[in-house]
Scaffold this motif. Structure first.
Motif, mmCIF file in Angstrom:
data_model
loop_
_atom_site.group_PDB
_atom_site.id
_atom_site.type_symbol
_atom_site.label_atom_id
_atom_site.label_comp_id
_atom_site.label_asym_id
_atom_site.label_seq_id
_atom_site.Cartn_x
_atom_site.Cartn_y
_atom_site.Cartn_z
ATOM 1 N N VAL A 1 32.185 -0.896 45.581
ATOM 2 C CA VAL A 1 31.063 -0.840 44.645
ATOM 3 C C VAL A 1 30.606 0.607 44.413
ATOM 4 C CG1 VAL A 1 28.903 -1.957 43.927
ATOM 5 C CG2 VAL A 1 30.433 -3.165 45.460
ATOM 6 N N ASP A 2 31.554 1.534 44.429
ATOM 7 C CA ASP A 2 31.234 2.890 43.963
ATOM 8 C C ASP A 2 31.195 2.850 42.443
ATOM 9 O OD1 ASP A 2 33.888 2.698 43.222
ATOM 10 O OD2 ASP A 2 34.602 4.349 44.465
ATOM 11 N N SER A 3 30.980 3.993 41.795
ATOM 12 C CA SER A 3 30.762 3.940 40.346
ATOM 13 C C SER A 3 32.006 3.459 39.598
ATOM 14 C CB SER A 3 30.310 5.304 39.825
ATOM 15 O OG SER A 3 31.288 6.266 40.150
ATOM 16 N N ALA A 4 33.190 3.640 40.176
ATOM 17 C CA ALA A 4 34.424 3.164 39.523
ATOM 18 C C ALA A 4 34.807 1.758 39.974
ATOM 19 C CB ALA A 4 35.562 4.124 39.826
ATOM 20 N N PHE A 5 34.005 1.139 40.828
ATOM 21 C CA PHE A 5 34.290 -0.169 41.421
ATOM 22 C C PHE A 5 35.682 -0.156 42.066
ATOM 23 C CE2 PHE A 5 34.557 -4.841 41.741
ATOM 24 C CZ PHE A 5 33.283 -5.095 42.209
ATOM 25 N N MET B 1 34.601 9.182 30.719
ATOM 26 C CA MET B 1 35.371 10.089 31.569
ATOM 27 C C MET B 1 34.481 11.056 32.325
ATOM 28 S SD MET B 1 38.362 10.032 32.309
ATOM 29 C CE MET B 1 39.388 10.973 33.364
ATOM 30 N N MET B 2 33.410 11.525 31.638
ATOM 31 C CA MET B 2 32.527 12.503 32.291
ATOM 32 C C MET B 2 31.887 11.894 33.538
ATOM 33 S SD MET B 2 32.639 15.412 31.256
ATOM 34 C CE MET B 2 31.297 16.122 32.220
ATOM 35 N N LYS B 3 31.454 10.657 33.387
ATOM 36 C CA LYS B 3 30.791 9.974 34.494
ATOM 37 C C LYS B 3 31.767 9.841 35.653
ATOM 38 C CE LYS B 3 27.260 6.416 34.037
ATOM 39 N NZ LYS B 3 27.073 5.170 33.326
ATOM 40 N N ARG B 4 33.006 9.466 35.276
ATOM 41 C CA ARG B 4 34.022 9.252 36.298
ATOM 42 C C ARG B 4 34.312 10.572 37.023
ATOM 43 N NH1 ARG B 4 38.464 4.966 35.859
ATOM 44 N NH2 ARG B 4 37.166 4.317 34.165
ATOM 45 N N LEU B 5 34.431 11.637 36.235
ATOM 46 C CA LEU B 5 34.713 12.942 36.832
ATOM 47 C C LEU B 5 33.575 13.374 37.742
ATOM 48 C CD1 LEU B 5 36.332 14.941 33.916
ATOM 49 C CD2 LEU B 5 37.381 14.317 36.091
#
Ligand code: ZN
Length: 577
Positions: free
Chosen positions: A44-48, A3-7
């Motif tokens: 292809v962003d971090s959340a694909f 979640m932290m990465k996503r945030l």
């Protein structure tokens, strides 16, 4: 993803977004040059994440989202294109190419046997090519009789037995000296050539090379890596290429690349200082449009003094070196002997001390090293050297981004060191599906467990960047994506894939072919994905890469390639009658 990465990635996008919306934003400032709607866009962003619309201005993305949201960016002069549901992926990287070798296919100076017949040649077909050349003079070097015939492109692994022997050439060329380069990292000669060069059972190995000898100690005619100088110095050289020819090969070679969906290529040919200047000039006059990330010679980097980036098109900040040769030719350096050539370990090219010293000096002036390493011995040498350079400079591994080019065979002890030291694995999925026929005989089943381990490295958090090593393998990023996902050749062999547990997922493969390449060139903030603020590099393809049957991936042909918002390739259209 946690979640932290996503945030944090959302926050990053939010900041970029805000910085591109000056407050209060006037219509003209938000007005895009071009907008694409109704697409199936894999960002292809971090959340694909996916999107259906994108807007660009001055060569960068200013909006990624849906068709409703993009309306705010459409002004009276915006050119709006309907993608009609087609798929868009970020511009593809080839993280390892030998662009100058393109001449082998485009304008051949030394006839290439594979290029001549369109496939790896059987012994008989190779002999036919030799006879044809002797009869027509093609490939014959100028000079006194008996004249030398020089060719390239044999591959003995398709022969039975899979060994080069001088007698195979003698049968077609008994009177003329013949010298034929293997398709990479080696060569072979006939009896006449050995006789003229005085190479006998007593001739010692040249430095950086090995004279193969049969069980009776007689030279077989095959040279692993470098051939003896007493032979190569007898071959009359070709006239050197003109400046025009060198530039033409480069320009036309890059046109092939954009037509296959590549927007950035990483040159792995140790480009020299003068050639760097030529390439800058070609950009200035508009002849080069693809982005090139160059791996240069050590002395060129030192002469430049620091890395540079010419208009975000031409990047120079890496140095190429070699720690060993190739697996097929048995030049790859192993810690234990070859399974099919007892007593032989391969050819070291540079020592750990040499690499450590170079890597340290180069890191101090801002360059990362990218070393060719195939065997577990070469990878060990390079990893040790990189570790020493990080220690000597105090630079963090993730900031140095040293790379192992090929990174084909590791040991269980060395695998975790890549993640620990922040080393990038620059790998070629096609090499696995091309080597699968002989890899096990060269290294045995035990070492094979630690070879071509893409999935394992990704799971450890190692950044993997993919490429082809063109012209060793074909210049086609969809062949790479296909091999990465299936571990099969393009005839669907072997069924189920070769060591399938090391295959990448489609998402991983696309990431390695986009963000992986951007990362190793320190450009992940401007390249590698379709995100606001990044340079507008993308490819339109007619089918959905994520959902088509895997065996169809290699057949994908781009409809359009865009670099910095500029259309550099479209599929040929019929002129109006
Ligand atoms: Zn290479």
């Amino acid at each position: 993803m946690n979640m932290m990465k996503r945030l944090s990635s959302f926050f990053f996008i939010f900041v970029l977004f805000v910085s591109f919306l000056p407050a209060p934003a006037s219509v003209s400032e938000r007005e895009a040059d071009r907008v694409y709607i109704n697409g199936n866009i894999y960002t292809v962003d971090s959340a694909f994440s996916t999107a259906s619309a994108m807007a660009m201005k001055d060569g960068r993305f200013i909006y990624i989202g849906d068709d409703a949201g993009v309306k705010a960016y459409i002004g009276p002069l915006t050119f709006v294109s309907d993608l009609e549901g087609k798929t868009v992926i970020p511009g593809l990287h080839d993280a390892h190419v030998h662009i100058r070798y393109g001449e082998r296919e485009l304008y051949s100076r030394t006839p290439d046997i594979r290029a001549t017949i369109g496939e790896w040649a059987s012994v008989e077909r190779m002999q036919d090519v030799i006879k044809h050349c002797l009869a027509t003079g093609e490939g014959m070097r100028p000079g006194p009789e008996p004249r030398w015939l020089v060719l390239s492109g044999w591959m003995s692994d398709v022969w039975d037995p899979p060994e080069f022997r001088k007698e195979l050439i003698d049968a077609a060329a008994p009177n003329n000296p013949v010298y034929i380069s293997r398709y990479t990292h080696g060569s072979g000669a006939n009896s006449k050539a050995l006789e003229l060069a005085g190479i006998t059972r007593d001739t010692p190995d040249p430095s950086g090379g090995h004279i193969k000898k049969d069980k009776n100690g007689e030279p077989t005619g095959e040279f692993v890596e470098r051939a003896p100088a007493q032979l190569t110095k007898l071959i009359p050289p070709l006239p050197s290429m003109t400046d025009y020819e060198i530039s033409r090969n480069l320009v036309e070679g890059t046109q092939l690349a954009v037509a296959s969906g590549l927007t950035t290529i990483h040159g792995a040919s140790m480009t020299g200082y003068d050639e760097i200047q030529r390439r800058i000039k070609l950009y200035e006059v508009g002849l080069l449009r693809i982005r090139i990330n160059e791996m240069v010679r050590e002395n060129a980097a030192k002469k430049l003094g620091k890395p540079f980036n010419h208009n975000n098109k031409y990047f120079v900040r890496s140095v190429k070196a070699f720690a060993d040769g190739a697996l097929g030719s048995r030049g790859a350096l192993f810690l234990e002997e070859y399974s099919d050539y007892p007593g032989y370990y391969g050819e070291p090219r540079q020592s750990e001390d040499q690499i450590a010293q170079s890597a340290t000096e180069l890191l101090k002036i801002g360059f990362n090293m990218r070393i060719h390493c195939i065997g577990d011995g070469a990878n060990r040498v390079a990893i040790n050297a990189y570790e020493r350079a990080l220690k000597a400079t105090g630079v963090e591994g993730k900031k140095a981004r040293f790379a192992l080019e090929h990174c084909q065979v590791l040991t269980p002890d060395d695998i975790p060191r890549l993640a620990k030291l922040g080393i990038v694995a620059s790998m070629q999925p096609l090499h696995a599906t091309e080597d699968m026929n002989f890899a096990e005989s060269r290294m045995g089943s035990e070492r094979l467990q630690y070879a071509y381990i893409w999935s394992e490295l990704l799971d450890l958090g190692v950044v993997v960047a993919t490429g082809t090593d063109y012209s060793v393998s074909p210049y086609n990023p969809f062949y790479t994506l296909h091999a990465a996902v299936t571990r099969q050749d393009r005839d669907n062999n072997p069924p189920g894939g070769w060591i399938p547990e090391q295959a990448m997922t489609r998402e991983e493969a696309l990431r390695a072919a986009t963000m992986g390449g951007a990362y190793v060139m320190f450009a992940e903030d401007i390249l590698g994905s379709i995100e606001v603020g990044k340079l507008a590099d993308f490819v339109v393809i007619p089918v959905d890469y994520m959902t088509i049957p895997a065996e169809e991936i290699w057949k994908i042909k781009p409809e359009m390639t865009v670099i910095g918002g500029e259309i550099v390739y479209t599929r040929p259209v019929q002129a109006q009658k």
